[in-house]
Scaffold this motif. Structure first.
Motif, mmCIF file in Angstrom:
data_model
loop_
_atom_site.group_PDB
_atom_site.id
_atom_site.type_symbol
_atom_site.label_atom_id
_atom_site.label_comp_id
_atom_site.label_asym_id
_atom_site.label_seq_id
_atom_site.Cartn_x
_atom_site.Cartn_y
_atom_site.Cartn_z
ATOM 1 N N ASN A 72 32.182 33.691 45.408
ATOM 2 C CA ASN A 72 33.354 33.322 44.624
ATOM 3 C C ASN A 72 34.663 33.802 45.239
ATOM 4 O O ASN A 72 35.721 33.544 44.691
ATOM 5 C CB ASN A 72 33.221 33.880 43.206
ATOM 6 N N LYS A 73 34.594 34.509 46.341
ATOM 7 C CA LYS A 73 35.785 35.037 47.015
ATOM 8 C C LYS A 73 36.656 35.826 46.043
ATOM 9 O O LYS A 73 37.849 35.590 45.914
ATOM 10 C CB LYS A 73 36.593 33.907 47.664
ATOM 11 N N MET A 74 36.048 36.757 45.346
ATOM 12 C CA MET A 74 36.764 37.584 44.378
ATOM 13 C C MET A 74 37.776 38.468 45.095
ATOM 14 O O MET A 74 37.518 38.971 46.175
ATOM 15 C CB MET A 74 35.781 38.458 43.595
ATOM 16 N N ILE A 75 38.919 38.648 44.459
ATOM 17 C CA ILE A 75 39.964 39.509 45.014
ATOM 18 C C ILE A 75 39.869 40.860 44.324
ATOM 19 O O ILE A 75 40.017 40.962 43.109
ATOM 20 C CB ILE A 75 41.358 38.890 44.818
ATOM 21 N N VAL A 76 39.594 41.898 45.094
ATOM 22 C CA VAL A 76 39.502 43.262 44.584
ATOM 23 C C VAL A 76 40.746 44.040 44.995
ATOM 24 O O VAL A 76 41.334 44.760 44.202
ATOM 25 C CB VAL A 76 38.230 43.967 45.100
ATOM 26 N N ILE A 77 41.139 43.883 46.261
ATOM 27 C CA ILE A 77 42.339 44.530 46.800
ATOM 28 C C ILE A 77 43.135 43.472 47.537
ATOM 29 O O ILE A 77 42.569 42.656 48.261
ATOM 30 C CB ILE A 77 41.980 45.661 47.791
ATOM 31 N N LYS A 78 44.421 43.495 47.335
ATOM 32 C CA LYS A 78 45.287 42.570 48.059
ATOM 33 C C LYS A 78 46.242 43.423 48.893
ATOM 34 O O LYS A 78 46.890 44.319 48.366
ATOM 35 C CB LYS A 78 46.049 41.683 47.080
ATOM 36 N N ASP B 31 38.016 43.709 38.670
ATOM 37 C CA ASP B 31 38.502 45.014 38.248
ATOM 38 C C ASP B 31 38.085 46.083 39.263
ATOM 39 O O ASP B 31 36.915 46.194 39.610
ATOM 40 C CB ASP B 31 37.940 45.342 36.863
ATOM 41 N N SER B 32 39.059 46.860 39.721
ATOM 42 C CA SER B 32 38.791 47.884 40.732
ATOM 43 C C SER B 32 38.077 49.102 40.161
ATOM 44 O O SER B 32 37.537 49.902 40.915
ATOM 45 C CB SER B 32 40.102 48.324 41.392
ATOM 46 N N ASP B 33 38.068 49.259 38.845
ATOM 47 C CA ASP B 33 37.385 50.398 38.239
ATOM 48 C C ASP B 33 35.934 50.065 37.926
ATOM 49 O O ASP B 33 35.026 50.735 38.382
ATOM 50 C CB ASP B 33 38.110 50.839 36.960
ATOM 51 N N CYS B 34 35.705 49.008 37.178
ATOM 52 C CA CYS B 34 34.343 48.718 36.718
ATOM 53 C C CYS B 34 33.667 47.576 37.479
ATOM 54 O O CYS B 34 32.473 47.374 37.349
ATOM 55 C CB CYS B 34 34.337 48.411 35.228
ATOM 56 N N GLY B 35 34.435 46.805 38.246
ATOM 57 C CA GLY B 35 33.863 45.721 39.032
ATOM 58 C C GLY B 35 33.702 44.405 38.299
ATOM 59 O O GLY B 35 33.252 43.420 38.876
ATOM 60 N N MET B 36 34.060 44.363 37.014
ATOM 61 C CA MET B 36 33.914 43.123 36.251
ATOM 62 C C MET B 36 34.988 42.112 36.655
ATOM 63 O O MET B 36 36.064 42.477 37.098
ATOM 64 C CB MET B 36 34.011 43.405 34.750
ATOM 65 N N VAL B 37 34.665 40.848 36.486
ATOM 66 C CA VAL B 37 35.627 39.777 36.747
ATOM 67 C C VAL B 37 36.686 39.821 35.645
ATOM 68 O O VAL B 37 36.369 39.999 34.472
ATOM 69 C CB VAL B 37 34.926 38.401 36.753
#
Length: 168
Positions: A29-35, A53-59
């Motif tokens: 899905n090419k999720m963005i965690v850090i930009k 989400d950078s804390d819990c990893g949820m979308v």
């Protein structure tokens, strides 16, 4: 001996399968965690279902309680609950220098987290209760108080606090 190790091996295999599934979904899905490259430290336009989400990893599927942390090194991290953002940033060296943006529930604009006001009883994705507002209402607290309450565990996830704040 092999019979004794079977439950352990089954658990290890299941954990590996779950981790592989999450990693494949994130890469598919090419999720963005850090930009990177946010040199002006402005809030980045977020779209639901694209950021993680950078804390819990949820979308992040709802921006109502979204927040962003931008370091002086121009990296941005994303969150779907302000309480999780507070937990995440607490041990970072750049926590006092970072620009923190929160989505305001009343104006639906990105605002400076340190000048926002926070409800203690809003329904938020992780259940902490801290909804951000640009304009202060009765019982809203400032950023420092919200942060302290989060770090002390004084959130709606705490049954004693929830009963005190909501009466149930």
């Amino acid at each position: 001996m092999i019979k004794n190790m079977m439950p352990f091996l089954v658990i290890v295999v299941l954990v590996l399968m779950i981790v592989t599934l999450f990693l494949s979904l994130a890469s598919t899905n090419k999720m963005i965690v850090i930009k990177e490259g946010n040199t002006n430290q402005a809030p980045i336009e977020m779209k639901v279902g694209v950021f993680q989400d950078s804390d819990c990893g949820m979308v992040i599927n709802d921006l109502r309680d979204a927040s962003q942390v931008v370091s002086k090194s121009a990296k941005s991290w994303f969150f779907h609950d302000h309480g999780g953002m507070i937990k995440w940033i607490e041990d970072k060296e750049f926590k006092s220098d970072a620009k923190i943006w929160v989505m305001s529930r009343d104006t639906k604009e990105w605002i400076d987290a340190r000048s926002a006001f926070y409800s203690l009883t809003d329904d938020t994705p992780m259940g902490y209760g801290f909804g951000a507002y640009e304009f202060k209402k009765d019982l809203h607290v400032d950023f420092a108080t919200m942060r302290l309450r989060m770090l002390r565990g004084e959130t709606l996830k705490n049954p004693r606090i929830k009963k005190h704040l909501l009466g149930n």
